[in-house]
Design an enzyme around this catalytic site. Structure first.
Site, PDB file in Angstrom:
ATOM      1  CB  SER A   1      79.298  92.199  70.527  1.00  0.00           C
ATOM      2  OG  SER A   1      80.573  91.775  70.085  1.00  0.00           O
TER       3      SER A   1
ATOM      4  CE1 TYR B   1      77.283  88.474  66.717  1.00  0.00           C
ATOM      5  CE2 TYR B   1      79.035  90.071  67.094  1.00  0.00           C
ATOM      6  CZ  TYR B   1      78.174  89.097  67.577  1.00  0.00           C
ATOM      7  OH  TYR B   1      78.187  88.759  68.922  1.00  0.00           O
TER       8      TYR B   1
ATOM      9  CE  LYS C   1      75.466  90.912  68.994  1.00  0.00           C
ATOM     10  NZ  LYS C   1      74.626  90.548  70.148  1.00  0.00           N
TER      11      LYS C   1
HETATM   12  N1  LIG Z   1      80.395  84.243  72.770  1.00  0.00           N
HETATM   13  C1  LIG Z   1      80.983  85.366  72.419  1.00  0.00           C
HETATM   14  O1  LIG Z   1      82.199  85.392  72.146  1.00  0.00           O
HETATM   15  C2  LIG Z   1      80.228  86.652  72.377  1.00  0.00           C
HETATM   16  C3  LIG Z   1      80.936  87.857  72.304  1.00  0.00           C
HETATM   17  C4  LIG Z   1      80.232  89.047  72.256  1.00  0.00           C
HETATM   18  C5  LIG Z   1      78.856  89.043  72.314  1.00  0.00           C
HETATM   19  N2  LIG Z   1      78.196  87.861  72.368  1.00  0.00           N
HETATM   20  C6  LIG Z   1      76.735  87.910  72.416  1.00  0.00           C
HETATM   21  O2  LIG Z   1      76.299  87.232  73.567  1.00  0.00           O
HETATM   22  C7  LIG Z   1      74.951  86.809  73.403  1.00  0.00           C
HETATM   23  C8  LIG Z   1      74.817  85.379  73.876  1.00  0.00           C
HETATM   24  O3  LIG Z   1      75.552  84.534  73.019  1.00  0.00           O
HETATM   25  P1  LIG Z   1      76.423  83.311  73.550  1.00  0.00           P
HETATM   26  O4  LIG Z   1      77.837  83.637  73.311  1.00  0.00           O
HETATM   27  O5  LIG Z   1      75.989  82.917  74.905  1.00  0.00           O
HETATM   28  O6  LIG Z   1      76.057  82.206  72.433  1.00  0.00           O
HETATM   29  P2  LIG Z   1      75.142  80.915  72.530  1.00  0.00           P
HETATM   30  O7  LIG Z   1      74.988  80.486  71.115  1.00  0.00           O
HETATM   31  O8  LIG Z   1      75.710  79.962  73.508  1.00  0.00           O
HETATM   32  O9  LIG Z   1      73.759  81.464  73.099  1.00  0.00           O
HETATM   33  C9  LIG Z   1      72.873  82.230  72.337  1.00  0.00           C
HETATM   34  C10 LIG Z   1      71.469  81.784  72.655  1.00  0.00           C
HETATM   35  O10 LIG Z   1      70.552  82.626  71.955  1.00  0.00           O
HETATM   36  C11 LIG Z   1      69.505  81.797  71.497  1.00  0.00           C
HETATM   37  N3  LIG Z   1      68.810  82.406  70.374  1.00  0.00           N
HETATM   38  C12 LIG Z   1      69.250  82.599  69.104  1.00  0.00           C
HETATM   39  N4  LIG Z   1      68.299  83.120  68.343  1.00  0.00           N
HETATM   40  C13 LIG Z   1      67.210  83.275  69.138  1.00  0.00           C
HETATM   41  C14 LIG Z   1      65.894  83.756  68.932  1.00  0.00           C
HETATM   42  N5  LIG Z   1      65.492  84.186  67.729  1.00  0.00           N
HETATM   43  N6  LIG Z   1      65.048  83.777  69.972  1.00  0.00           N
HETATM   44  C15 LIG Z   1      65.433  83.329  71.186  1.00  0.00           C
HETATM   45  N7  LIG Z   1      66.651  82.848  71.448  1.00  0.00           N
HETATM   46  C16 LIG Z   1      67.535  82.820  70.433  1.00  0.00           C
HETATM   47  C17 LIG Z   1      70.179  80.499  71.098  1.00  0.00           C
HETATM   48  O11 LIG Z   1      69.253  79.442  70.989  1.00  0.00           O
HETATM   49  C18 LIG Z   1      71.189  80.346  72.194  1.00  0.00           C
HETATM   50  O12 LIG Z   1      70.692  79.572  73.257  1.00  0.00           O
HETATM   51  C19 LIG Z   1      74.640  87.021  71.921  1.00  0.00           C
HETATM   52  O13 LIG Z   1      73.878  88.204  71.755  1.00  0.00           O
HETATM   53  C20 LIG Z   1      76.012  87.192  71.294  1.00  0.00           C
HETATM   54  O14 LIG Z   1      75.952  87.936  70.098  1.00  0.00           O
HETATM   55  C21 LIG Z   1      78.839  86.673  72.411  1.00  0.00           C
END
Ligand SMILES: NC(=O)c1ccc[n+]([C@@H]2O[C@H](COP(=O)([O-])OP(=O)(O)OC[C@H]3O[C@@H](n4cnc5c(N)ncnc54)[C@H](O)[C@@H]3O)[C@@H](O)[C@H]2O)c1
Length: 262
Positions: free
Chosen positions: A143, A156, A160
């Protein structure tokens, strides 16, 4: 490396960035996409969509990346079905409760496992095989909070940072052995994780997951380390290195705005 004809594994594939990237891998010509998440039904629907709209095969494997055994099992299933793993997108993540010193250990523990150790366990399971087969790509979703910080959540930000550090180490150790390691560091992306204006992470706009997926594929193609869908993150990272104290002063102002005054 190109994803054409490759076997790609994606964690967190049931929604958001993982879902969009799994579909994008298939659309870019992957031979097979293995979907991993804790929730099976949305992955089964995605697997159907992939097989009916692209030439890729798809397999959904219910997996909790918070433990090493399920990740080993995921890789075993991927290899049993498709013979190898070429691309591993270690992407699953959680937002958890916002906060700092008052947050309790179980939340820290879950974040350490899912945001940090999951990448270590996945690399242990696939990277030696990638070296042996003559190449592969291992992409970690960290992130912008892992390069900079995020004022709303201490665990977080910390876990990260660990994800970025592990991605760097993996690139240092295995980059010359044919494994292309990359690290995705976005600010806000419109997914299940982001509601409303995205708070402090949304200050430079909220990107669609499809754009982030395209950036991941482009970076796998170019061989660069950082995937920065929000280009300003590079400027902030430079500003942090140039004058750490000044940068921290700016972050204190953000803390005041997004936490203290909320
Ligand atoms: N959305 C944002 O703004 C953003 C920004 C920076 C980083 N991220 C990172 O991107 C990645 C994806 O997140 P996203 O934004 O698509 O959110 P999201 O919630 O849509 O998707 C995350 C997915 O991870 C799955 N998950 C959670 N815990 C799990 C586990 N223990 N085992 C297997 N699967 C698991 C969830 O079920 C979900 O489907 C994450 O690592 C998040 O921290 C997101």
């Amino acid at each position: 490396m190109l994803v054409e004809q490759k076997v790609c594994v994606v964690t967190g594939a049931a929604s958001g960035i993982g879902r969009a990237t799994a579909l994008a891998f298939a659309q870019a010509g992957a031979r097979a996409v293995v979907l991993a998440d804790i929730t099976l039904a949305p992955m089964q629907a995605l697997a159907k969509e992939i097989e009916s709209t692209t030439k890729a095969k798809a397999l959904a494997v219910e997996t909790d990346v918070g433990g090493e055994e399920p990740i080993k099992e995921l890789v075993k299933q991927a290899k049993q079905h498709f013979g190898r793993v070429d691309v591993f997108f270690s992407n699953a993540g959680i937002l958890g409760k916002e906060g700092g010193l008052e947050l309790e250990d179980p939340l820290w523990d879950a974040m350490w496992r899912i945001h940090s150790m999951a990448h270590v366990w996945a690399a242990r399971a696939v990277v030696p095989g990638m070296v042996e087969q003559g190449g592969g790509a291992f992409v970690i979703t960290a992130s912008a909070a892992g390069l900079l910080n995020i004022v709303e959540s201490a665990p977080y930000a910390v876990t990260k940072h660990a994800a970025v550090a592990f991605a760097e180490w993996l690139r240092i150790a295995y980059g010359r052995k044919g494994v292309q390691v990359a690290c995705l560091c976005p600010q806000a992306v419109r997914t299940g994780m982001v509601t409303g204006d995205g708070a402090s992470a949304g200050s430079d706009g909220i990107l669609p997951a499809e754009q982030v997926a395209a950036d991941v594929i482009a970076t796998i193609g170019s061989g660069q380390f950082l995937v920065l869908p929000h280009p300003k993150v590079a400027d902030y990272f430079r500003a942090k290195a140039n004058d750490y104290d000044r940068w921290l002063g700016g972050m204190q102002k953000r803390y005041l705005r997004y936490v203290d005054e909320k």
